[in-house]
Design a protein around this motif. Structure first.
Motif, PDB file in Angstrom:
ATOM      1  N   GLY A   1       4.285 -34.773 -37.332  1.00  0.00           N
ATOM      2  CA  GLY A   1       4.567 -34.906 -38.763  1.00  0.00           C
ATOM      3  C   GLY A   1       5.198 -36.224 -39.167  1.00  0.00           C
ATOM      4  O   GLY A   1       5.372 -36.498 -40.346  1.00  0.00           O
ATOM      5  N   LYS A   2       5.544 -37.054 -38.191  1.00  0.00           N
ATOM      6  CA  LYS A   2       6.220 -38.316 -38.526  1.00  0.00           C
ATOM      7  C   LYS A   2       5.275 -39.492 -38.358  1.00  0.00           C
ATOM      8  O   LYS A   2       4.423 -39.494 -37.474  1.00  0.00           O
ATOM      9  N   LYS A   3       5.497 -40.488 -39.190  1.00  0.00           N
ATOM     10  CA  LYS A   3       4.780 -41.736 -39.048  1.00  0.00           C
ATOM     11  C   LYS A   3       5.082 -42.322 -37.675  1.00  0.00           C
ATOM     12  O   LYS A   3       6.174 -42.136 -37.160  1.00  0.00           O
ATOM     13  N   MET A   4       4.090 -43.000 -37.097  1.00  0.00           N
ATOM     14  CA  MET A   4       4.393 -43.676 -35.844  1.00  0.00           C
ATOM     15  C   MET A   4       5.179 -44.936 -36.132  1.00  0.00           C
ATOM     16  O   MET A   4       4.883 -45.649 -37.079  1.00  0.00           O
ATOM     17  N   GLY A   5       6.180 -45.197 -35.339  1.00  0.00           N
ATOM     18  CA  GLY A   5       6.935 -46.413 -35.573  1.00  0.00           C
ATOM     19  C   GLY A   5       7.972 -46.609 -34.497  1.00  0.00           C
ATOM     20  O   GLY A   5       8.386 -45.648 -33.844  1.00  0.00           O
ATOM     21  N   LYS A   6       8.323 -47.862 -34.319  1.00  0.00           N
ATOM     22  CA  LYS A   6       9.303 -48.168 -33.273  1.00  0.00           C
ATOM     23  C   LYS A   6      10.598 -47.418 -33.527  1.00  0.00           C
ATOM     24  O   LYS A   6      11.251 -46.936 -32.608  1.00  0.00           O
ATOM     25  N   SER A   7      10.981 -47.283 -34.816  1.00  0.00           N
ATOM     26  CA  SER A   7      12.273 -46.667 -35.123  1.00  0.00           C
ATOM     27  C   SER A   7      12.275 -45.174 -34.771  1.00  0.00           C
ATOM     28  O   SER A   7      13.315 -44.578 -34.552  1.00  0.00           O
ATOM     29  N   TYR A   8      11.084 -44.556 -34.702  1.00  0.00           N
ATOM     30  CA  TYR A   8      11.033 -43.134 -34.327  1.00  0.00           C
ATOM     31  C   TYR A   8      10.877 -42.942 -32.821  1.00  0.00           C
ATOM     32  O   TYR A   8      10.896 -41.826 -32.322  1.00  0.00           O
ATOM     33  N   ASN A   9      10.705 -44.043 -32.130  1.00  0.00           N
ATOM     34  CA  ASN A   9      10.493 -43.995 -30.685  1.00  0.00           C
ATOM     35  C   ASN A   9       9.326 -43.064 -30.324  1.00  0.00           C
ATOM     36  O   ASN A   9       9.399 -42.298 -29.364  1.00  0.00           O
ATOM     37  N   ASN A  10       8.284 -43.077 -31.127  1.00  0.00           N
ATOM     38  CA  ASN A  10       7.133 -42.202 -30.838  1.00  0.00           C
ATOM     39  C   ASN A  10       5.824 -42.979 -30.703  1.00  0.00           C
ATOM     40  O   ASN A  10       4.762 -42.430 -30.892  1.00  0.00           O
ATOM     41  N   PHE A  11       5.947 -44.260 -30.400  1.00  0.00           N
ATOM     42  CA  PHE A  11       4.750 -45.038 -30.070  1.00  0.00           C
ATOM     43  C   PHE A  11       4.251 -44.584 -28.713  1.00  0.00           C
ATOM     44  O   PHE A  11       4.985 -44.669 -27.736  1.00  0.00           O
ATOM     45  N   ILE A  12       3.055 -44.086 -28.611  1.00  0.00           N
ATOM     46  CA  ILE A  12       2.507 -43.751 -27.297  1.00  0.00           C
ATOM     47  C   ILE A  12       1.311 -44.661 -27.073  1.00  0.00           C
ATOM     48  O   ILE A  12       0.349 -44.629 -27.850  1.00  0.00           O
ATOM     49  N   THR A  13       1.380 -45.487 -26.048  1.00  0.00           N
ATOM     50  CA  THR A  13       0.257 -46.397 -25.808  1.00  0.00           C
ATOM     51  C   THR A  13      -0.908 -45.604 -25.206  1.00  0.00           C
ATOM     52  O   THR A  13      -0.718 -44.525 -24.627  1.00  0.00           O
ATOM     53  N   LEU A  14      -2.095 -46.181 -25.312  1.00  0.00           N
ATOM     54  CA  LEU A  14      -3.275 -45.506 -24.767  1.00  0.00           C
ATOM     55  C   LEU A  14      -3.130 -45.334 -23.256  1.00  0.00           C
ATOM     56  O   LEU A  14      -3.474 -44.287 -22.705  1.00  0.00           O
ATOM     57  N   GLU A  15      -2.562 -46.337 -22.619  1.00  0.00           N
ATOM     58  CA  GLU A  15      -2.381 -46.238 -21.171  1.00  0.00           C
ATOM     59  C   GLU A  15      -1.467 -45.068 -20.815  1.00  0.00           C
ATOM     60  O   GLU A  15      -1.702 -44.347 -19.843  1.00  0.00           O
ATOM     61  N   GLN A  16      -0.419 -44.874 -21.642  1.00  0.00           N
ATOM     62  CA  GLN A  16       0.473 -43.732 -21.395  1.00  0.00           C
ATOM     63  C   GLN A  16      -0.269 -42.402 -21.556  1.00  0.00           C
ATOM     64  O   GLN A  16      -0.017 -41.456 -20.815  1.00  0.00           O
ATOM     65  N   PHE A  17      -1.186 -42.342 -22.526  1.00  0.00           N
ATOM     66  CA  PHE A  17      -2.006 -41.134 -22.671  1.00  0.00           C
ATOM     67  C   PHE A  17      -2.829 -40.913 -21.403  1.00  0.00           C
ATOM     68  O   PHE A  17      -2.874 -39.813 -20.864  1.00  0.00           O
ATOM     69  N   PHE A  18      -3.475 -41.987 -20.950  1.00  0.00           N
ATOM     70  CA  PHE A  18      -4.380 -41.849 -19.808  1.00  0.00           C
ATOM     71  C   PHE A  18      -3.615 -41.440 -18.549  1.00  0.00           C
ATOM     72  O   PHE A  18      -4.146 -40.792 -17.668  1.00  0.00           O
ATOM     73  N   LYS A  19      -2.322 -41.848 -18.486  1.00  0.00           N
ATOM     74  CA  LYS A  19      -1.532 -41.535 -17.289  1.00  0.00           C
ATOM     75  C   LYS A  19      -0.584 -40.363 -17.484  1.00  0.00           C
ATOM     76  O   LYS A  19       0.082 -39.945 -16.537  1.00  0.00           O
ATOM     77  N   GLY A  20      -0.481 -39.863 -18.709  1.00  0.00           N
ATOM     78  CA  GLY A  20       0.451 -38.769 -18.993  1.00  0.00           C
ATOM     79  C   GLY A  20       1.898 -39.202 -18.893  1.00  0.00           C
ATOM     80  O   GLY A  20       2.788 -38.395 -18.606  1.00  0.00           O
TER      81      GLY A  20
END
Ligand code: ZN
Length: 491
Positions: free
Chosen positions: A278-297
């Motif tokens: 429900g939150k915008k992605m942003g550095k301040s929310y600490n919820n940036f997930i890079t594609l590489e992190q997705f691929f590696k879990g």
């Protein structure tokens, strides 16, 4: 006929290219100072879908997607340190090392997502001369002013002659209220004026000579200059994420009108954003997930790794103009959906035609037309997916021997899946190991061969060999189902 939603007119319009048979499209690419994340995947996949569909419709498409490697500043894109120069300073690298490193990684991630490369991928830093010429044209027409070696767009003057804010639906009062007071402001006549050229501060490492100062172009300038260079003074489609509508695309429209006296772009297209819980992605929310992190879990918000095709499928399951909320559960559901498609696709290749296949006839007839109708309706990929799910049910029914399909219908069904699932949606359905069709075919062939040897061992009552092949393949993650006269496997 293809209808696309034009963000400028706010209606769906029939798509008519300016030059018959040809389409020019420009999409704002990444600023390459960090790894690509989910927010980069959505525009890349959305406009890849458009590129693939236009190509399928027979157009010769010139698709330009730029690399921003200079001029994108930290605050409102127009003030503060250059994002790439900052990264270079922190990492003690040449700015172009940062650019090359993250461009390579961006390409690697796009390849994994099966996003086709654009026809031209120009870099902002490689088009300084074109940008200077463009700024000069705006100055010559009186819509910009030089202040302390920098050049700013005179928004108030421009807004007297042209509608400013028409794309984002803002007026100057709204914009004044939104604009923050920042340093360098005293150089501008008004807070809403934006930089076309910035004089470089002594510590700034990326700068070029210009008639006004040793400096660098404003971020919005590159897309106007490179769009015109490769697609002409008028072109068909300009795309990007909705977050770019203001100020970036609004500024591009103003720059083009100020320099050329008219709009450049016929259809503006914007994909909606992805939120995370429900939150915008942003550095301040600490919820940036890079594609590489997705691929590696490799992120606290992820329960497990998710392959690139799951990400692609997840994004295509929603219409590009609707918001998508990311959660690990939503991705797990997408993964199950993709697996169902992969299973149906694998079975489709092995089905044998039989008789008239009346049950299948009705489902297959009109499937292609329905898929095309969905795509024609402003790229409704989610409807194409539900059509394919519907036909997956049919495939499974035939597979289970509860229905039959004629030779002609089987051929048509295979072609529809190839066209819409593989070519247009760009899904790799031969398992996540895919990516390279030849490799995938070789790997499938190797597994089939092993299982055939196991079958022969069983027939020869060589139980040791038969068990060994089965156990080892199972340990590698294969699921083997014995059938009456053969076998079936999945990874
Ligand atoms: Zn742009």
């Amino acid at each position: 006929m293809l209808q696309i939603y034009n963000s400028l007119t706010r209606i769906k319009e029939p798509f008519k290219p300016l030059h018959e048979g040809h389409v020019g499209m420009y999409v704002c690419g990444p600023t390459v100072y960090g790894d690509a994340h989910l927010g980069h995947a959505r525009p890349a996949i959305t406009f890849d879908l458009l590129f693939r569909y236009l190509t399928y419709l027979g157009y010769k498409v010139r698709y330009v997607r730029n690399i921003t490697d200079v001029g994108h500043l930290e605050h409102d894109a127009d003030e503060g340190e250059d994002k790439i120069a900052k990264k270079a300073r922190l990492e003690q690298l040449e700015p172009m090392e940062v650019v090359q490193y993250y461009t390579n990684r961006y390409h690697r991630d796009m390849e994994a997502l099966n996003v086709l490369p654009p026809s031209i991928e120009p870099h902002a830093s490689g088009h300084i001369i074109e940008q200077i010429a463009f700024v000069q044209q705006i100055l010559d027409h009186g819509y910009a002013y030089v202040s302390n070696g920098s050049v700013y767009m005179d928004v108030e003057k421009f807004a007297k002659d042209y509608p400013y804010g028409k794309l984002s639906g803002r007026n100057l009062q709204d914009i004044v209220a939104e604009t923050r007071e920042l340093d360098g402001q005293d150089e501008k006549k008004h807070s809403y004026d934006f930089a076309l050229w910035k004089k470089a501060a002594p510590e700034h490492i990326m700068h070029w000579p210009s008639p006004w100062s040793e400096g660098f172009p404003g971020w919005h300038m590159e897309c106007s200059a490179m769009g015109m260079k490769y697609l002409g003074e008028r072109f068909d489609i300009h795309g990007g994420g909705m977050d770019l509508m203001f100020p970036h695309h609004e500024a591009e429209i103003a720059q083009s009108c100020a320099a050329l006296g008219h709009d450049t772009v016929h259809y503006w297209m914007h994909n909606n954003m992805i939120t995370i819980a429900g939150k915008k992605m942003g550095k301040s929310y600490n919820n940036f997930i890079t594609l590489e992190q997705f691929f590696k879990g490799d992120h606290p918000l992820l329960t497990k790794p998710f392959g690139p095709m799951v990400i692609r499928f997840f994004i295509l399951q929603a219409h590009y103009r609707s918001t998508v909320d990311f959660s690990s559960e939503a991705l797990e559901a997408a993964e199950k959906g993709l697996q169902r498609m992969q299973e149906a696709y694998a079975r489709l290749q092995k089905l044998q035609p039989k008789g008239e296949g009346l049950e299948a006839k009705e489902a297959v007839s009109g499937l292609r037309a329905r898929c095309q109708e969905a795509m024609d309706d402003d790229l409704s990929s989610q409807l194409v997916i539900s059509e394919l799910f519907e036909s997956a049910r049919l495939i499974n029914t035939i597979w289970d021997g509860k229905a039959t399909i004629s030779e002609a219908d089987l051929k048509e069904l295979r072609e529809v899946w190839k066209t819409f699932a593989i070519d247009i949606l760009g899904l790799r359905l031969e398992g996540e190991a895919g990516g390279n069709e030849e490799k995938t075919a070789a790997y499938r062939g190797a597994v089939d061969l092993l299982l055939q040897m196991r079958l022969e061992a069983k027939q020869a009552k060589d139980w040791a060999t038969s068990d060994r092949i089965r156990n080892q393949l199972t340990a590698l993650g294969f699921q083997i189902k014995d059938q009456k006269d053969g076998f079936e496997w999945t990874l």
